[in-house]
Motif scaffolding. Structure first.
Motif, PDB file in Angstrom:
ATOM      1  N   ALA A 231       0.828  -1.205   0.000  1.00  0.00           N
ATOM      2  CA  ALA A 231       0.000   0.000   0.000  1.00  0.00           C
ATOM      3  C   ALA A 231       0.865   1.259   0.000  1.00  0.00           C
ATOM      4  CB  ALA A 231      -0.932  -0.006   1.212  1.00  0.00           C
ATOM      5  N   LEU A 232       1.959   1.244   0.749  1.00  0.00           N
ATOM      6  CA  LEU A 232       2.867   2.389   0.766  1.00  0.00           C
ATOM      7  C   LEU A 232       3.506   2.604  -0.604  1.00  0.00           C
ATOM      8  CD1 LEU A 232       4.613   1.866   4.226  1.00  0.00           C
ATOM      9  CD2 LEU A 232       3.009   3.682   3.610  1.00  0.00           C
ATOM     10  N   ILE A 233       3.853   1.518  -1.275  1.00  0.00           N
ATOM     11  CA  ILE A 233       4.424   1.632  -2.619  1.00  0.00           C
ATOM     12  C   ILE A 233       3.404   2.232  -3.578  1.00  0.00           C
ATOM     13  CG2 ILE A 233       5.342   0.317  -4.578  1.00  0.00           C
ATOM     14  CD1 ILE A 233       6.440  -1.711  -2.527  1.00  0.00           C
ATOM     15  N   VAL A 234       2.165   1.774  -3.480  1.00  0.00           N
ATOM     16  CA  VAL A 234       1.100   2.293  -4.337  1.00  0.00           C
ATOM     17  C   VAL A 234       0.881   3.783  -4.075  1.00  0.00           C
ATOM     18  CG1 VAL A 234      -1.385   2.201  -4.796  1.00  0.00           C
ATOM     19  CG2 VAL A 234      -0.052   0.092  -4.618  1.00  0.00           C
ATOM     20  N   ILE A 235       0.880   4.174  -2.819  1.00  0.00           N
ATOM     21  CA  ILE A 235       0.686   5.581  -2.475  1.00  0.00           C
ATOM     22  C   ILE A 235       1.831   6.431  -3.015  1.00  0.00           C
ATOM     23  CG2 ILE A 235       0.575   7.218  -0.561  1.00  0.00           C
ATOM     24  CD1 ILE A 235      -0.873   5.046   1.035  1.00  0.00           C
ATOM     25  N   ALA A 236       3.052   5.903  -2.943  1.00  0.00           N
ATOM     26  CA  ALA A 236       4.199   6.623  -3.502  1.00  0.00           C
ATOM     27  C   ALA A 236       4.049   6.787  -5.012  1.00  0.00           C
ATOM     28  CB  ALA A 236       5.492   5.880  -3.173  1.00  0.00           C
ATOM     29  N   LEU A 237       3.529   5.762  -5.675  1.00  0.00           N
ATOM     30  CA  LEU A 237       3.306   5.852  -7.119  1.00  0.00           C
ATOM     31  C   LEU A 237       2.266   6.916  -7.453  1.00  0.00           C
ATOM     32  CD1 LEU A 237       3.202   2.114  -8.291  1.00  0.00           C
ATOM     33  CD2 LEU A 237       4.804   3.853  -9.050  1.00  0.00           C
ATOM     34  N   GLY A 238       1.163   6.899  -6.724  1.00  0.00           N
ATOM     35  CA  GLY A 238       0.058   7.784  -7.050  1.00  0.00           C
ATOM     36  C   GLY A 238       0.153   9.160  -6.444  1.00  0.00           C
ATOM     37  N   GLY A 239       0.927   9.298  -5.360  1.00  0.00           N
ATOM     38  CA  GLY A 239       1.026  10.583  -4.668  1.00  0.00           C
ATOM     39  C   GLY A 239       0.277  10.550  -3.353  1.00  0.00           C
ATOM     40  N   PHE A 240       0.944  10.936  -2.279  1.00  0.00           N
ATOM     41  CA  PHE A 240       0.324  10.943  -0.959  1.00  0.00           C
ATOM     42  C   PHE A 240      -0.860  11.901  -0.942  1.00  0.00           C
ATOM     43  CE2 PHE A 240       4.433   9.147   0.040  1.00  0.00           C
ATOM     44  CZ  PHE A 240       4.133   8.219   1.017  1.00  0.00           C
ATOM     45  N   GLY A 241      -2.011  11.386  -0.536  1.00  0.00           N
ATOM     46  CA  GLY A 241      -3.222  12.193  -0.476  1.00  0.00           C
ATOM     47  C   GLY A 241      -4.059  12.162  -1.735  1.00  0.00           C
ATOM     48  N   SER A 242      -3.547  11.579  -2.818  1.00  0.00           N
ATOM     49  CA  SER A 242      -4.282  11.519  -4.085  1.00  0.00           C
ATOM     50  C   SER A 242      -5.031  10.200  -4.191  1.00  0.00           C
ATOM     51  CB  SER A 242      -3.308  11.667  -5.267  1.00  0.00           C
ATOM     52  OG  SER A 242      -3.974  11.425  -6.485  1.00  0.00           O
ATOM     53  N   MET A 243      -6.356  10.244  -4.172  1.00  0.00           N
ATOM     54  CA  MET A 243      -7.154   9.033  -4.244  1.00  0.00           C
ATOM     55  C   MET A 243      -7.165   8.453  -5.664  1.00  0.00           C
ATOM     56  SD  MET A 243      -8.018   8.573  -1.178  1.00  0.00           S
ATOM     57  CE  MET A 243      -7.245   9.645   0.011  1.00  0.00           C
ATOM     58  N   GLY A 244      -7.332   9.303  -6.651  1.00  0.00           N
ATOM     59  CA  GLY A 244      -7.267   8.821  -8.025  1.00  0.00           C
ATOM     60  C   GLY A 244      -5.898   8.253  -8.351  1.00  0.00           C
ATOM     61  N   GLY A 245      -4.862   8.893  -7.828  1.00  0.00           N
ATOM     62  CA  GLY A 245      -3.505   8.399  -8.043  1.00  0.00           C
ATOM     63  C   GLY A 245      -3.288   7.043  -7.408  1.00  0.00           C
ATOM     64  N   GLY A 250      -2.188   1.507  -7.949  1.00  0.00           N
ATOM     65  CA  GLY A 250      -2.396   0.109  -7.599  1.00  0.00           C
ATOM     66  C   GLY A 250      -2.511  -0.772  -8.828  1.00  0.00           C
ATOM     67  N   LEU A 251      -3.289  -0.316  -9.809  1.00  0.00           N
ATOM     68  CA  LEU A 251      -3.435  -1.089 -11.045  1.00  0.00           C
ATOM     69  C   LEU A 251      -2.107  -1.187 -11.779  1.00  0.00           C
ATOM     70  CD1 LEU A 251      -6.833   0.400 -12.295  1.00  0.00           C
ATOM     71  CD2 LEU A 251      -6.466  -1.783 -11.136  1.00  0.00           C
TER      72      LEU A 251
END
Length: 296
Positions: A231-245, A250-251
């Motif tokens: 989950a932390l890796i996914v958040i880093a990919l999408g941006g902290f605080g960005s739900m769409g990201g 994740g995908l």
């Protein structure tokens, strides 16, 4: 490698990535809104998974019936935990940095507490059950019915949260707090009510992810930490605080893992994920899908 093989790899990665996104959305909601880096997030996934396994194997009920039950139970548990554990920290911490550090320590304690509880109640063995495992033939390949259902439900819950945050008054309050906590409080947004609710929704999504995982994969008390890291890796990919990201991240991570493991080895899955994590933090720390100064 044929086109059909590529398509099967991508679809398999998307199925896994849907679970990753669902777990990451809950954690991103907690950190993006309240600055609580809940590293016990994956352990609460265990509660949903083992509850579903117990109910299905003991009473023969469909795992789908556990989705609203688990979400509601963990939402309530999250609400209680926030009020008992994290709200007092906001009152006693002199600044945000101290609050984050203390919150991290509390989350460490919760991680070991929940894992020990799961092990005590359900034991340390690997568990699993058979549910909709028959293959479904699509035009581009063959996939287990339970995994296709998992993907559809994961996207449904992800979309529901994003719609909640974008289109409702409650969601506007959450986004306002993410962008400017002080400004949001000045216009009357009540953090004392909003924070526990959002923390509970984050745990509820983790529990839902546990239910979905149990429908197609084996579960064990040791798997929670791995999903927290993912989950932390996914958040880093999408941006902290960005739900769409987080959803796209994740995908994307699921597809990257599926393709990379096909050409290397499944045993290198964790290594590949960590390389992606480090690369994004070094090259684009704000995330791949977030503009600087703006959350998706």
């Amino acid at each position: 490698m044929s086109l059909s093989t590529w398509i099967e790899l991508i679809v398999s990665g998307l199925i896994t990535g849907g679970i990753y996104a669902l777990i990451a959305l809950g954690l991103n909601l907690q950190y993006g809104l309240m600055r609580i880096l809940n590293i016990a997030h994956g352990e609460f996934l265990l509660v949903g998974a083992f509850l579903t396994w117990m109910v299905h194997t003991s009473f023969g009920l469909s795992p789908l019936l556990m989705l609203p039950v688990t979400f509601g139970l963990l939402l309530l548990l999250g609400w209680v935990l926030h009020r008992l554990c994290f709200r007092p920290l906001t009152q006693t911490s002199p600044n945000l940095d101290v609050f984050e550090a203390r919150g991290l320590m509390v989350a460490f304690g919760l991680m070991f507490l929940v894992k020990s509880f799961v092990t005590y109640v359900w034991g340390g063995d690997i568990r699993g059950y058979d549910y909709l495992s028959q293959p479904v033939h699509l035009g581009f390949g063959q996939f287990a019915a339970n995994k296709l259902l998992i993907f559809a439900l994961a996207l449904l819950f992800c979309a529901a949260l994003i719609v909640l945050l974008r289109l409702t008054l409650l969601g506007k309050g959450v986004r306002a707090l993410m962008q400017s906590p002080m400004g949001a409080q000045l216009v009357g947004i009540d953090t004392k009510r909003l924070h526990p609710l959002m923390f509970g929704i984050g745990l509820g999504l983790s529990g839902v992810a546990g239910v979905l995982l149990s429908m197609a994969y084996t579960i064990s008390p040791d798997m929670g930490q791995a999903y927290t890291i993912t989950a932390l890796i996914v958040i880093a990919l999408g941006g902290f605080g960005s739900m769409g990201g987080a959803l796209v991240g994740g995908l994307l991570l699921g597809v990257i893992e599926a393709i990379a493991m096909h050409f290397t080895s499944p045993s290198l899955k964790a290594l590949l994920s960590y390389l992606v994590f480090i690369g994004v933090l070094v090259l684009r720390p704000e995330g791949l899908f977030t503009r600087k100064g703006r959350k998706a």
